[in-house]
Scaffold this motif. Structure first.
Motif, PDB file in Angstrom:
ATOM      1  N   THR A   1       0.822  -1.212   0.000  1.00 32.52           N
ATOM      2  CA  THR A   1       0.000   0.000   0.000  1.00 32.52           C
ATOM      3  C   THR A   1       0.856   1.262   0.000  1.00 32.52           C
TER       4      THR A   1
ATOM      5  N   GLN B   1      -6.349  -0.466   1.435  1.00 35.25           N
ATOM      6  CA  GLN B   1      -6.735  -0.350   2.837  1.00 35.25           C
ATOM      7  C   GLN B   1      -8.238  -0.171   2.945  1.00 35.25           C
TER       8      GLN B   1
ATOM      9  N   TYR C   1      -7.803  -4.960   4.903  1.00 39.95           N
ATOM     10  CA  TYR C   1      -7.541  -4.630   3.515  1.00 39.95           C
ATOM     11  C   TYR C   1      -8.582  -5.347   2.641  1.00 39.95           C
TER      12      TYR C   1
END
Length: 303
Positions: free
Chosen positions: A271, A292, A297
């Motif tokens: 991420t 996220q 997630y």
């Protein structure tokens, strides 16, 4: 960076009901002037408790319902990654072969469907030595299927499966894994190169330690200019609980606590760097991204 998904109907009438999966699904990713393709080795058939046994049932039910996944039976895809770039044709893992599950073992046919023959493979790189990743190494005569390839594996993973005591310490349920891994590694003992965490094993391909699923499991960052992707193997092993509840212990991991720490670290990396994710057991060819969410997630293929 360009991502496409395709579906190829399996060829050959008269396949037995429990032979190959009814369709081979693969995905493609353009990475600069290199190309990454995931080719199907079929799928597995697993009892839910293989993963879910030690998870809190009430919360688990919510996660599985949202993902449309059954509690009692799992049929994860097996996506073998092919990298073509810099004059190399690299296969990450080799699938199950004919001796693990009747629904898996189709990687050679899937490669053939995109015009790649076993002799075209220049390198085979192993994420780890579980059956669905390494048992496809040998043919019916115990010769390597990918005869022209150079073989590569993480040093800690090699040491674990090469250790003669592993079969006695891995547990009864996985003892056959140890026997099968050792037999296949013995067949390529003189042809395999060991590498370490952080090492650039081939141009643009770097090893990323992701221990826990197995003691020496490796992921790989493939990079071409500003474009990058992470081949995660089984370090992120599914698109439901591994994403939504990465801290939960999974029965599929040999060291569940370490594997949970590894997932958290990989999700942070994915991420933070906005990297593409390639997962061996993720759906629809396994290429996507980790986003996220309010609760952990989620896996998305809208890239």
């Amino acid at each position: 960076m360009r991502f496409t998904r395709r579906r190829l109907l399996s060829t050959g009438a008269g396949l037995a009901a429990l032979s190959l999966a009814p369709a081979r699904v693969w995905a493609e990713l353009a990475l600069g002037d290199a190309k990454v393709t995931t080719v199907s080795d079929g799928s597995l058939m697993l009892p839910g408790d293989f993963i879910f046994q030690h998870m809190p049932e009430a919360e688990l039910a919510t996660v599985l319902q949202e993902a449309g996944v059954a509690r009692d039976r799992l049929e994860p895809e097996c996506n073998v990654t092919l990298y073509q770039g810099g004059g190399n044709t690299v296969l990450f893992d080799v699938g199950s072969g004919p001796d693990f599950m009747p629904t898996a073992g189709s990687v050679v046919d899937s490669l053939d469907a995109i015009g790649v023959a076993p002799d075209d493979i220049t390198h085979v790189v192993f994420t780890h030595a579980h059956p669905d990743h390494i048992w496809g190494l040998l043919d019916d005569f115990d010769d390597p299927v990918f005869a022209n390839a150079n073989y590569m594996i993480g040093r800690d993973e090699w040491d674990y499966w090469w250790d003669p005591d592993t079969v006695n310490t891995i547990g009864e349920a996985r003892a056959a894994f140890a026997v099968g891994a050792k037999r296949r590694l013995e067949a390529i003992e003189d042809q395999i190169e060991r590498f370490d965490d952080g090492q650039e094993i081939l141009p643009g391909i770097a090893a990323v330690a992701s221990y826990g699923h197995t003691p020496g499991h490796m992921s790989f960052e493939i990079r071409n200019g500003s474009n990058a992707a992470l081949i995660a193997g089984d370090a992120i092993g599914n698109h439901h609980v591994a994403f939504r509840k990465p801290d939960w212990p999974s029965g599929s991991d040999q060291d569940a606590a370490l594997a949970a720490q590894t997932r958290a670290r990989l999700f942070d990396r994915l991420t933070a760097d906005d990297m593409t994710l390639i997962g061996f057991h993720l759906p629809n060819g396994g290429i996507g991204r980790a986003e996220q969410a309010s609760d952990g997630y989620r896996f998305t293929q809208d890239i």
